[in-house]
Design a protein around this motif. Structure first.
Motif, PDB file in Angstrom:
ATOM      1  N   GLU A   1       0.828  -1.209   0.000  1.00 34.47           N
ATOM      2  CA  GLU A   1       0.000   0.000   0.000  1.00 34.47           C
ATOM      3  C   GLU A   1       0.862   1.259   0.000  1.00 34.47           C
ATOM      4  N   LEU A   2       1.923   1.262   0.802  1.00 33.35           N
ATOM      5  CA  LEU A   2       2.812   2.425   0.821  1.00 33.35           C
ATOM      6  C   LEU A   2       3.487   2.611  -0.535  1.00 33.35           C
ATOM      7  N   SER A   3       3.851   1.495  -1.170  1.00 34.87           N
ATOM      8  CA  SER A   3       4.453   1.567  -2.501  1.00 34.87           C
ATOM      9  C   SER A   3       3.488   2.209  -3.491  1.00 34.87           C
ATOM     10  N   GLN A   4       2.219   1.830  -3.403  1.00 32.50           N
ATOM     11  CA  GLN A   4       1.209   2.413  -4.287  1.00 32.50           C
ATOM     12  C   GLN A   4       1.037   3.901  -4.004  1.00 32.50           C
ATOM     13  N   ARG A   5       1.070   4.277  -2.736  1.00 36.16           N
ATOM     14  CA  ARG A   5       0.920   5.694  -2.380  1.00 36.16           C
ATOM     15  C   ARG A   5       2.106   6.509  -2.895  1.00 36.16           C
ATOM     16  N   ILE A   6       3.289   5.905  -2.843  1.00 37.08           N
ATOM     17  CA  ILE A   6       4.471   6.575  -3.392  1.00 37.08           C
ATOM     18  C   ILE A   6       4.325   6.706  -4.908  1.00 37.08           C
TER      19      ILE A   6
ATOM     20  N   ARG B   1       1.636   6.898  -6.633  1.00 29.83           N
ATOM     21  CA  ARG B   1       0.603   7.887  -6.976  1.00 29.83           C
ATOM     22  C   ARG B   1       1.066   9.315  -6.714  1.00 29.83           C
ATOM     23  N   GLY B   2       2.213   9.466  -6.057  1.00 27.15           N
ATOM     24  CA  GLY B   2       2.711  10.801  -5.765  1.00 27.15           C
ATOM     25  C   GLY B   2       2.235  11.354  -4.444  1.00 27.15           C
ATOM     26  N   GLU B   3       1.553  10.521  -3.663  1.00 30.37           N
ATOM     27  CA  GLU B   3       1.091  10.977  -2.351  1.00 30.37           C
ATOM     28  C   GLU B   3       2.288  11.323  -1.467  1.00 30.37           C
ATOM     29  N   PHE B   4       3.363  10.551  -1.635  1.00 28.44           N
ATOM     30  CA  PHE B   4       4.639  10.865  -1.001  1.00 28.44           C
ATOM     31  C   PHE B   4       5.633  11.125  -2.130  1.00 28.44           C
ATOM     32  N   ALA B   5       5.960  12.377  -2.347  1.00 28.89           N
ATOM     33  CA  ALA B   5       6.823  12.752  -3.467  1.00 28.89           C
ATOM     34  C   ALA B   5       8.278  12.402  -3.170  1.00 28.89           C
ATOM     35  N   PRO B   6       9.123  12.337  -4.214  1.00 33.79           N
ATOM     36  CA  PRO B   6      10.552  12.104  -3.985  1.00 33.79           C
ATOM     37  C   PRO B   6      11.112  13.117  -2.992  1.00 33.79           C
ATOM     38  N   GLY B   7      11.815  12.628  -1.995  1.00 38.60           N
ATOM     39  CA  GLY B   7      12.377  13.498  -0.975  1.00 38.60           C
ATOM     40  C   GLY B   7      11.467  13.726   0.213  1.00 38.60           C
ATOM     41  N   ALA B   8      10.200  13.315   0.090  1.00 45.50           N
ATOM     42  CA  ALA B   8       9.249  13.530   1.181  1.00 45.50           C
ATOM     43  C   ALA B   8       9.516  12.556   2.324  1.00 45.50           C
TER      44      ALA B   8
END
Length: 230
Positions: free
Chosen positions: A12-17, A19-26
């Motif tokens: 699920e976290l991978s999917q959220r990443i 989708r851009g929910e957690f952007a690079p560097g976040a």
């Protein structure tokens, strides 16, 4: 969530990443916050984050937390969307799934626990109920195969399965949609193939499990070809 909590949370976290929910560097939420969000213990969250680290999706910074990686070289690949009308593409993807699924099913028959078997059976019954309710049962079908991979208790199989998830879901959705629309008489045969896989795993018979999995995938490929000929 089921027995393989770290895998499910990592997926699920991978999917959220993705989708851009957690952007690079976040920065990801803290272990405590993730633990509360998913209603699991912190060791479970820690293991899920470890999966993401091994995939190159996140990195830990001492005293600061866990962050989505930036400018990274992907450590994984994903299957492209499956076009049922592209014979070569379908055949090649099915060859890949044959190699992964047959091996995983063989190992699951050796290593599965009673808890694993209970989960596999639950998804098998879910597919049966879906057919009786005139639904596709694609989610239950995917969950059945995911439960088998989890029963290997091999983190590398589980990681590979997670990376193949989108393509595998697409294959299952396409196959079940076309079977229901064009070859509905085959639905009972499809369910019987899954039953054979379950039975071999229940009996802890690796060879029979591998044969059942290979038979199912070969038949799935042939059903796709039958659809194309119609």
């Amino acid at each position: 969530m089921g027995k393989d909590l770290p895998e499910e949370i990592a997926a699920e976290l991978s999917q959220r990443i993705g989708r851009g929910e957690f952007a690079p560097g976040a920065r990801l939420p803290s272990e405590r916050d993730l633990s509360a969000h998913y209603s699991v213990s912190r060791p479970v969250v820690r293991e899920a984050l470890s999966h993401l680290k091994s995939d190159g999706l996140v990195e830990a910074k001492a005293g600061a937390g866990v962050f989505v990686t930036t400018n990274r070289e992907p450590r994984f690949f994903r299957l492209p969307d499956v076009d049922i009308d592209e014979t070569d593409s379908l055949a090649q993807i099915m060859e890949l799934l044959m190699a992964v699924e047959v091996a995983a099913t063989r190992i699951a028959a050796e290593h599965r626990t009673e808890a694993d078997l209970k989960k596999i059976r639950r998804e098998l019954l879910g597919m049966e109920y879906a057919i009786a309710s005139d639904r596709l049962g694609d989610e239950e079908d995917f969950a059945f195969h995911r439960a088998i991979v989890a029963a290997t208790h091999n983190p590398y199989f589980m990681s590979l399965s997670r990376h193949l998830e989108k393509g595998t879901r697409n294959v299952i959705l396409t196959a079940r949609t076309n079977t229901k629309m064009n070859l509905s008489v085959q639905l009972d045969a499809v369910q019987a193939e899954h039953q054979a896989i379950y039975q071999a795993i229940a009996e802890k018979n690796p060879e029979a499990a591998a044969v059942a999995a290979a038979t199912h995938l070969r038949n799935a490929t042939e059903r796709a070809r039958m659809y194309r000929r119609r």
